[in-house]
Motif scaffolding. Structure first.
Motif, PDB file in Angstrom:
ATOM      1  N   ILE A   5       8.924  12.700  15.717  1.00 13.34           N
ATOM      2  CA  ILE A   5       8.476  11.327  15.450  1.00 13.34           C
ATOM      3  C   ILE A   5       7.117  11.414  14.772  1.00 13.34           C
ATOM      4  CG2 ILE A   5       7.668   9.185  16.534  1.00 13.34           C
ATOM      5  CD1 ILE A   5       9.643   9.822  18.852  1.00 13.34           C
ATOM      6  N   ILE A   6       6.954  10.710  13.667  1.00 16.63           N
ATOM      7  CA  ILE A   6       5.607  10.582  13.100  1.00 16.63           C
ATOM      8  C   ILE A   6       5.092   9.218  13.547  1.00 16.63           C
ATOM      9  CG2 ILE A   6       6.413   9.869  10.783  1.00 16.63           C
ATOM     10  CD1 ILE A   6       3.760  11.710   9.989  1.00 16.63           C
ATOM     11  N   PHE A   7       3.926   9.242  14.180  1.00 11.48           N
ATOM     12  CA  PHE A   7       3.446   8.074  14.909  1.00 11.48           C
ATOM     13  C   PHE A   7       2.052   7.672  14.434  1.00 11.48           C
ATOM     14  CE2 PHE A   7       1.329   6.134  18.578  1.00 11.48           C
ATOM     15  CZ  PHE A   7       2.300   5.279  19.059  1.00 11.48           C
ATOM     16  N   GLY A   8       1.748   6.377  14.586  1.00 12.69           N
ATOM     17  CA  GLY A   8       0.401   5.912  14.243  1.00 12.69           C
ATOM     18  C   GLY A   8       0.450   4.455  13.854  1.00 12.69           C
ATOM     19  N   PRO A   9      -0.705   3.805  13.781  1.00 14.23           N
ATOM     20  CA  PRO A   9      -0.745   2.397  13.401  1.00 14.23           C
ATOM     21  C   PRO A   9      -0.283   2.190  11.959  1.00 14.23           C
ATOM     22  CG  PRO A   9      -2.955   3.321  13.506  1.00 14.23           C
ATOM     23  CD  PRO A   9      -2.036   4.363  14.045  1.00 14.23           C
ATOM     24  N   PRO A  10       0.015   0.940  11.567  1.00 11.71           N
ATOM     25  CA  PRO A  10       0.370   0.692  10.172  1.00 11.71           C
ATOM     26  C   PRO A  10      -0.766   1.177   9.281  1.00 11.71           C
ATOM     27  CG  PRO A  10       0.005  -1.389  11.361  1.00 11.71           C
ATOM     28  CD  PRO A  10       0.030  -0.297  12.377  1.00 11.71           C
ATOM     29  N   GLY A  11      -0.425   1.808   8.179  1.00 14.65           N
ATOM     30  CA  GLY A  11      -1.454   2.267   7.254  1.00 14.65           C
ATOM     31  C   GLY A  11      -2.092   3.595   7.630  1.00 14.65           C
ATOM     32  N   ALA A  12      -1.571   4.263   8.655  1.00 13.50           N
ATOM     33  CA  ALA A  12      -2.187   5.516   9.092  1.00 13.50           C
ATOM     34  C   ALA A  12      -1.867   6.675   8.159  1.00 13.50           C
ATOM     35  CB  ALA A  12      -1.728   5.861  10.504  1.00 13.50           C
ATOM     36  N   GLY A  13      -0.804   6.508   7.353  1.00 14.51           N
ATOM     37  CA  GLY A  13      -0.428   7.571   6.418  1.00 14.51           C
ATOM     38  C   GLY A  13       0.929   8.188   6.738  1.00 14.51           C
ATOM     39  N   LYS A  14       1.708   7.528   7.563  1.00 11.29           N
ATOM     40  CA  LYS A  14       3.020   8.056   7.942  1.00 11.29           C
ATOM     41  C   LYS A  14       3.934   8.180   6.712  1.00 11.29           C
ATOM     42  CE  LYS A  14       3.983   4.750  10.979  1.00 11.29           C
ATOM     43  NZ  LYS A  14       2.829   3.837  10.963  1.00 11.29           N
ATOM     44  N   GLY A  15       3.899   7.146   5.891  1.00 16.23           N
ATOM     45  CA  GLY A  15       4.749   7.131   4.689  1.00 16.23           C
ATOM     46  C   GLY A  15       4.333   8.158   3.648  1.00 16.23           C
ATOM     47  N   THR A  16       3.076   8.567   3.679  1.00 21.57           N
ATOM     48  CA  THR A  16       2.584   9.591   2.747  1.00 21.57           C
ATOM     49  C   THR A  16       2.965  10.988   3.245  1.00 21.57           C
ATOM     50  OG1 THR A  16       0.705   8.173   2.216  1.00 21.57           O
ATOM     51  CG2 THR A  16       0.505  10.510   1.621  1.00 21.57           C
ATOM     52  N   GLN A  17       2.797  11.209   4.530  1.00 20.40           N
ATOM     53  CA  GLN A  17       3.067  12.541   5.086  1.00 20.40           C
ATOM     54  C   GLN A  17       4.566  12.815   5.218  1.00 20.40           C
ATOM     55  OE1 GLN A  17       0.808  14.910   5.633  1.00 20.40           O
ATOM     56  NE2 GLN A  17      -0.868  13.574   5.026  1.00 20.40           N
ATOM     57  N   SER A  18       5.358  11.774   5.462  1.00 23.43           N
ATOM     58  CA  SER A  18       6.785  11.977   5.763  1.00 23.43           C
ATOM     59  C   SER A  18       7.548  12.761   4.697  1.00 23.43           C
ATOM     60  CB  SER A  18       7.467  10.635   6.035  1.00 23.43           C
ATOM     61  OG  SER A  18       6.989  10.109   7.250  1.00 23.43           O
ATOM     62  N   PRO A  19       7.454  12.366   3.405  1.00 24.11           N
ATOM     63  CA  PRO A  19       8.219  13.139   2.412  1.00 24.11           C
ATOM     64  C   PRO A  19       7.752  14.590   2.302  1.00 24.11           C
ATOM     65  CG  PRO A  19       6.961  11.349   1.354  1.00 24.11           C
ATOM     66  CD  PRO A  19       6.785  11.198   2.824  1.00 24.11           C
ATOM     67  N   LEU A  20       6.470  14.825   2.522  1.00 24.31           N
ATOM     68  CA  LEU A  20       5.956  16.201   2.465  1.00 24.31           C
ATOM     69  C   LEU A  20       6.571  17.023   3.596  1.00 24.31           C
ATOM     70  CD1 LEU A  20       2.142  15.344   1.935  1.00 24.31           C
ATOM     71  CD2 LEU A  20       3.812  15.939   0.176  1.00 24.31           C
ATOM     72  N   LEU A  21       6.626  16.410   4.777  1.00 22.96           N
ATOM     73  CA  LEU A  21       7.137  17.110   5.958  1.00 22.96           C
ATOM     74  C   LEU A  21       8.648  17.318   5.891  1.00 22.96           C
ATOM     75  CD1 LEU A  21       4.989  15.207   8.597  1.00 22.96           C
ATOM     76  CD2 LEU A  21       4.764  17.624   7.984  1.00 22.96           C
ATOM     77  N   THR A  22       9.359  16.300   5.405  1.00 29.52           N
ATOM     78  CA  THR A  22      10.827  16.427   5.355  1.00 29.52           C
ATOM     79  C   THR A  22      11.218  17.547   4.382  1.00 29.52           C
ATOM     80  OG1 THR A  22      10.870  14.599   3.778  1.00 29.52           O
ATOM     81  CG2 THR A  22      11.407  14.071   6.031  1.00 29.52           C
ATOM     82  N   LYS A  23      10.434  17.672   3.306  1.00 26.52           N
ATOM     83  CA  LYS A  23      10.728  18.718   2.334  1.00 26.52           C
ATOM     84  C   LYS A  23      10.454  20.101   2.947  1.00 26.52           C
ATOM     85  CE  LYS A  23      10.060  19.768  -2.506  1.00 26.52           C
ATOM     86  NZ  LYS A  23       8.849  20.315  -3.122  1.00 26.52           N
ATOM     87  N   ASP A 179      -3.885  16.454   1.963  1.00 29.56           N
ATOM     88  CA  ASP A 179      -3.464  17.855   2.120  1.00 29.56           C
ATOM     89  C   ASP A 179      -3.989  18.477   3.414  1.00 29.56           C
ATOM     90  OD1 ASP A 179      -6.021  17.616   0.816  1.00 29.56           O
ATOM     91  OD2 ASP A 179      -5.967  19.759   0.419  1.00 29.56           O
ATOM     92  N   GLU A 180      -5.154  17.998   3.864  1.00 29.28           N
ATOM     93  CA  GLU A 180      -5.698  18.513   5.134  1.00 29.28           C
ATOM     94  C   GLU A 180      -4.846  18.041   6.307  1.00 29.28           C
ATOM     95  OE1 GLU A 180     -10.512  18.789   4.394  1.00 29.28           O
ATOM     96  OE2 GLU A 180      -9.644  16.804   4.710  1.00 29.28           O
ATOM     97  N   ILE A 181      -4.472  16.774   6.264  1.00 28.38           N
ATOM     98  CA  ILE A 181      -3.629  16.225   7.331  1.00 28.38           C
ATOM     99  C   ILE A 181      -2.284  16.954   7.349  1.00 28.38           C
ATOM    100  CG2 ILE A 181      -2.462  14.137   8.198  1.00 28.38           C
ATOM    101  CD1 ILE A 181      -4.688  12.504   6.779  1.00 28.38           C
ATOM    102  N   PHE A 182      -1.726  17.129   6.152  1.00 24.90           N
ATOM    103  CA  PHE A 182      -0.441  17.832   6.041  1.00 24.90           C
ATOM    104  C   PHE A 182      -0.543  19.231   6.659  1.00 24.90           C
ATOM    105  CE2 PHE A 182       2.515  20.430   3.282  1.00 24.90           C
ATOM    106  CZ  PHE A 182       3.682  20.003   3.890  1.00 24.90           C
ATOM    107  N   ALA A 183      -1.588  19.949   6.308  1.00 26.03           N
ATOM    108  CA  ALA A 183      -1.771  21.310   6.842  1.00 26.03           C
ATOM    109  C   ALA A 183      -1.877  21.287   8.365  1.00 26.03           C
ATOM    110  CB  ALA A 183      -3.009  21.955   6.217  1.00 26.03           C
TER     111      ALA A 183
END
Ligand code: ADP
Length: 195
Positions: A5-23, A179-183
């Motif tokens: 589960i990617i979790f956090g308030p609206p606007g936290a960056g879930k939609g940005t990190q999700s495609p990176l993580l799914t790939k 990129d830092e969050i992704f890492a």
């Protein structure tokens, strides 16, 4: 199959990190917000109900969301290594029902909740900026944004304790570079990969 589960308030960056993580981890991305926006676009019965609530910054009924999730889980072929749920669960009831669903039909439980932690003020700034780029209706007024944040604190934040108690909660600082969050998330996922 892994269930993240990617979790956090609206606007936290879930939609940005999700495609990176799914790939990176070969997961299927399931965003209830996106699924609901598709229903709205298509003008379905669910879409009509959802539009009204979303425009007010309110949640769509648990039963509607749970039905969508059930369908996604059962209709996905086994070519993926797992799922990344985004925007779900959003209430304690959804989390409890989700746990029951996984236990009963898959004999599994959630692997991890990857939680983007961020202050309300940064969220408002980010969503206001996103409104200009994506043109989402629920991003267009300050009132709706504030209402979504308030709903988050009231109904979704209690999930933090829920998942902490179950040892599934992994916090990540959400106000760093993409990129830092992704890492940082990758590091967590690698460290628990074999659980
Ligand atoms: P954000 O993360 O920016 O709030 P989402 O795309 O995840 O955006 O969701 C948009 C809206 O869709 C939410 O404000 C809510 O009204 C509705 N929604 C999405 N997921 C759920 C859910 N799991 N339960 C209830 N309502 C939901």
């Amino acid at each position: 199959m892994k269930y993240y589960i990617i979790f956090g308030p609206p606007g936290a960056g879930k939609g940005t990190q999700s495609p990176l993580l799914t790939k990176r981890f070969e997961l299927k991305h399931i965003s209830t917000g996106e699924l609901l926006r598709e229903e709205i676009e298509k003008g379905t019965e669910i879409g009509i109900i959802a539009k009204n609530l979303i425009d007010k910054g309110m949640f769509v009924d648990d039963s509607i969301v749970l039905d969508m999730i059930r369908k996604e889980i059962f209709e996905t072929d086994s070519s993926v290594k797992g799922f990344l749920f985004d925007g779900f669960p959003r209430t304690i009831y959804q989390a409890e029902e989700f746990d029951k669903m996984l236990r009963k039909y898959k004999n599994r439980s959630i692997n991890a909740v990857l939680s983007l932690e961020i202050d309300d003020e940064i969220i408002v700034e980010r969503i206001t900026k996103r409104a200009e780029i994506e043109g989402r209706r629920d991003d267009s007024s300050q009132e709706t944004i504030r209402s979504r944040i308030a709903t988050y604190h009231k109904k979704t934040e209690p999930l933090i304790t829920y998942y902490k108690e179950r040892g599934k909660y992994f916090p990540v600082k959400g106000d760093l570079r993409v990129d830092e969050i992704f890492a940082n998330i990758c590091q967590i996922m690698e460290s628990i990969k074999n659980e």
